[in-house]
Design a protein around this motif. Structure first.
Motif, PDB file in Angstrom:
ATOM      1  N   SER A 109       0.858  -1.189   0.000  1.00 25.02           N
ATOM      2  CA  SER A 109       0.000   0.000   0.000  1.00 25.02           C
ATOM      3  C   SER A 109       0.889   1.231   0.000  1.00 25.02           C
ATOM      4  O   SER A 109       1.714   1.409   0.916  1.00 25.02           O
ATOM      5  CB  SER A 109      -0.915   0.026   1.229  1.00 25.02           C
ATOM      6  N   LEU A 110       0.750   2.055  -1.028  1.00 21.74           N
ATOM      7  CA  LEU A 110       1.458   3.327  -1.079  1.00 21.74           C
ATOM      8  C   LEU A 110       0.558   4.367  -0.423  1.00 21.74           C
ATOM      9  O   LEU A 110      -0.421   4.813  -1.007  1.00 21.74           O
ATOM     10  CB  LEU A 110       1.771   3.718  -2.519  1.00 21.74           C
ATOM     11  N   LEU A 111       0.878   4.732   0.811  1.00 23.73           N
ATOM     12  CA  LEU A 111       0.044   5.649   1.572  1.00 23.73           C
ATOM     13  C   LEU A 111       0.380   7.102   1.277  1.00 23.73           C
ATOM     14  O   LEU A 111      -0.476   7.979   1.394  1.00 23.73           O
ATOM     15  CB  LEU A 111       0.209   5.376   3.072  1.00 23.73           C
TER      16      LEU A 111
ATOM     17  N   PHE B 204       7.455   5.761  -5.508  1.00 26.35           N
ATOM     18  CA  PHE B 204       8.567   4.832  -5.650  1.00 26.35           C
ATOM     19  C   PHE B 204       8.760   4.483  -7.117  1.00 26.35           C
ATOM     20  O   PHE B 204       7.876   4.677  -7.947  1.00 26.35           O
ATOM     21  CB  PHE B 204       8.332   3.554  -4.834  1.00 26.35           C
ATOM     22  N   ARG B 205       9.943   3.959  -7.395  1.00 27.74           N
ATOM     23  CA  ARG B 205      10.256   3.371  -8.702  1.00 27.74           C
ATOM     24  C   ARG B 205      10.662   1.937  -8.444  1.00 27.74           C
ATOM     25  O   ARG B 205      11.390   1.651  -7.503  1.00 27.74           O
ATOM     26  CB  ARG B 205      11.402   4.132  -9.385  1.00 27.74           C
TER      27      ARG B 205
ATOM     28  N   THR C 234       7.006   3.570 -12.383  1.00 29.96           N
ATOM     29  CA  THR C 234       7.115   4.577 -11.333  1.00 29.96           C
ATOM     30  C   THR C 234       5.721   5.041 -10.947  1.00 29.96           C
ATOM     31  O   THR C 234       4.870   5.239 -11.825  1.00 29.96           O
ATOM     32  CB  THR C 234       7.947   5.782 -11.819  1.00 29.96           C
ATOM     33  N   VAL C 235       5.473   5.221  -9.650  1.00 28.43           N
ATOM     34  CA  VAL C 235       4.180   5.690  -9.153  1.00 28.43           C
ATOM     35  C   VAL C 235       4.420   6.752  -8.093  1.00 28.43           C
ATOM     36  O   VAL C 235       5.291   6.594  -7.230  1.00 28.43           O
ATOM     37  CB  VAL C 235       3.342   4.540  -8.553  1.00 28.43           C
TER      38      VAL C 235
ATOM     39  N   PHE D 297       7.539  16.104 -11.738  1.00 29.61           N
ATOM     40  CA  PHE D 297       7.946  15.605 -10.427  1.00 29.61           C
ATOM     41  C   PHE D 297       7.996  14.078 -10.388  1.00 29.61           C
ATOM     42  O   PHE D 297       8.306  13.498  -9.343  1.00 29.61           O
ATOM     43  CB  PHE D 297       6.948  16.083  -9.355  1.00 29.61           C
ATOM     44  N   LEU D 298       7.714  13.402 -11.500  1.00 24.15           N
ATOM     45  CA  LEU D 298       7.561  11.956 -11.469  1.00 24.15           C
ATOM     46  C   LEU D 298       8.857  11.234 -11.107  1.00 24.15           C
ATOM     47  O   LEU D 298       8.855  10.270 -10.346  1.00 24.15           O
ATOM     48  CB  LEU D 298       7.045  11.451 -12.815  1.00 24.15           C
ATOM     49  N   TYR D 299       9.976  11.693 -11.659  1.00 20.42           N
ATOM     50  CA  TYR D 299      11.241  11.008 -11.414  1.00 20.42           C
ATOM     51  C   TYR D 299      11.994  11.683 -10.278  1.00 20.42           C
ATOM     52  O   TYR D 299      12.188  12.886 -10.265  1.00 20.42           O
ATOM     53  CB  TYR D 299      12.087  10.969 -12.686  1.00 20.42           C
ATOM     54  N   ASP D 300      12.412  10.883  -9.318  1.00 24.06           N
ATOM     55  CA  ASP D 300      13.054  11.360  -8.104  1.00 24.06           C
ATOM     56  C   ASP D 300      14.363  12.063  -8.412  1.00 24.06           C
ATOM     57  O   ASP D 300      15.185  11.566  -9.181  1.00 24.06           O
ATOM     58  CB  ASP D 300      13.301  10.160  -7.189  1.00 24.06           C
TER      59      ASP D 300
END
Length: 516
Positions: A98-100, A104-105, A137-138, A201-204
């Motif tokens: 669960s991504l709260l 992450f990639r 990536t999410v 902003f998608l890629y860290d």
């Protein structure tokens, strides 16, 4: 909707037993694991278990390797819960998260590759993601993605697929996205929307690693050097985003929730390489970021004017120049942007005290994500396509061939065995010639390296003496079909007078022979 029901049941099942799930490859800054009533300060090597909740603080980063060989890289401000994980051979494998908060990639492992989406899922507040691929990536935004440099960002879940396919499931049904696709989900009751380019902003930006160069996190530099990403041969570099689609659909929206317009994807990943006139082949001792390089020009017409790679090497703009040879290469889609050059005068400082003198070669370009190389199989034959003419500040002018393929060795890469076969080559100068037989090297992370110690240096007046060639390089482009390489050669020479030479080149695949 059957798969949605199964996924939600699995994700919400109570009483899931704790089990060893993986370990931290990297924990930079403020990274913690909540396990029951305890909170564990994460460091390189800290184990994670089924049921753990991982929290990554501001300007921090973490990377976890699961037992099925999947890799999960967590960006700053992320909260990720391992709802259920099993890969022990004693039960049906499953990997449910669960991504709260945050993002992450990931490059999926055996569970994602070999099992149905009912066995692998990531739930966000707006949707559940099933897997049919290997690299995506999410990021979930909850009033925390915007800023002065980004403007307002609409809340919801954003994602991009680098390789393979994923399914995004919510109350509106199942929606599939393939490689090079980007999407936005505003709410659980809203269908995912296509985006024509990755949100900014998608890629860290790897703020945690940048922070670690200036202040101490919860790991030592010594531990980081011998463990984590370095030990796993998977450096955490920001991958160059896939190219956006060439069409616009009126329903598509950008990262702010407004109608999308076509925009070029920025080049985010760079690798640096250099050799020196004293013969050290110091190429690709670090996978560097764009911020570490100072350049003029754009595309394949860039010139490196200064660089600063902490702990490895640095060069000041006032000491580097002029360039007496430079060039660039790209297949035409902006995916490689390899650039190289040779400084005629000046110096660089390698490490702390060693000063290198003129004729320093360099090469940089869009770095291939190391996860792409990690999942490649088969073989690839390559030849030198373009690059610098080898130079030596002690042996006079180069008198070898005019084509890079004649001056640099051929390469045969075996991704199954992670090995490299290096062809024979020779460099002839006015005052002597270096000759090397075929040798071997390795594929490591997102690069290659080899050392050939059986070569010779000779002149018409002396018998051949021993020589050594050191080669290392980095894969360029989103698929890793190009390779930037630096080669340095040395010999003790005669009567205590060592000699050396160096050069850099870009390798491209050898075209198949018709009918072969």
């Amino acid at each position: 909707m059957r798969s949605l029901t199964v996924l939600l049941i699995l994700l919400s099942a109570p009483g899931l037993a704790s089990a060893q799930a993986g370990r931290f490859l990297l924990a930079v800054g403020d990274v913690a694991v909540a396990r029951g009533q305890a909170e564990i300060r994460a460091a390189t090597g800290t184990p994670v278990q089924s049921g753990d909740t991982i929290r990554v603080g501001p300007a921090s980063n973490a990377q976890i390797r699961m037992t099925d060989e999947s890799i999960v890289g967590l960006r700053p401000g992320t909260v990720l819960r391992i709802d259920a994980y099993e890969y022990s051979g004693q039960a049906e494998p499953r990997s449910l998260f669960s991504l709260l908060k945050g993002g992450f990639r990931t490059v999926t492992g055996a569970i994602g590759r070999l099992h149905s989406r009912e066995r692998y899922a990531v739930r966000t507040p707006t949707a559940t993601i099933g897997i049919r691929g290997t690299h995506y990536t999410v990021v979930h935004c909850d009033n925390d993605c915007g800023g002065a440099d980004r403007g307002p960002i609409a809340n919801g879940t954003y994602g991009g697929v680098t390789d393979g396919r994923i399914e995004v499931v919510n109350q509106t049904g199942e929606h599939e996205f393939a490689a090079n696709a980007f999407f936005y989900v505003a709410s659980a009751g809203t269908a995912p929307q296509n985006l024509i380019a990755p949100p900014n902003f998608l890629y860290d930006r790897l703020e945690g690693q940048a922070r670690s160069r200036g202040s101490r996190g919860n790991e030592s530099s010594e531990a980081l050097a011998r463990s984590g990403l370095n030990a796993e041969s998977r450096p955490s570099e920001v991958p160059p985003p896939p190219q956006p689609s060439t069409f616009i659909v009126t329903e598509q929206r950008n990262s702010s929730g407004q109608p999308a317009v076509l925009a070029a994807a920025p080049a985010l990943g760079f690798a640096g390489a250099w050799t020196s006139a004293t013969g050290g082949a110091n190429s690709v001792t670090a996978f560097v970021s764009s911020e570490m390089l100072t350049r003029t020009g754009s595309g394949t017409s860039q010139t490196l004017t200064a660089f600063n790679i902490p702990g490895t090497a640095s060069g000041a703009a006032t000491a580097l120049g002029p360039i007496n040879q430079s060039g660039g290469f790209d297949p035409g889609d902006g995916s490689v942007n390899a650039n190289w050059g040779v400084w005629a005068v000046g110096s660089i400082t390698d490490g702390v005290v060693t000063t290198r003198i003129p004729d320093v070669h360099y090469i940089f370009g869009n770095l291939t994500p190391p996860e792409v190389i990690a999942t490649r199989t088969g073989t690839l034959s390559m030849s030198a396509f373009a690059g610098t003419t080898p130079t030596s500040n002690t042996l006079g002018n180069f008198s070898g061939g005019t084509s890079p393929s004649l001056n640099y060795p051929s390469l045969s890469l075996n991704f199954d065995t992670r090995s490299v076969q290096v062809g024979s080559f020779s460099w002839a100068f006015a005052l002597g010639t270096f000759s090397f037989p075929a040798g071997a090297g390795t594929i490591k992370g997102a690069g290659v390296n080899a050392s050939i110690t059986t070569g010779t240096f000779s002149t018409p007046a002396i018998n051949p003496v021993s020589a050594t060639a050191i080669m290392s390089g980095a894969f360029f482009g989103p698929a890793g079909n190009h390779l930037g390489v630096g080669i340095g050669v040395t010999s003790p020479g005669v009567a205590g007078a060592p000699v050396s030479a160096q050069g850099v080149t870009i390798y491209t695949p050898v075209p198949p022979v018709p009918g072969a």
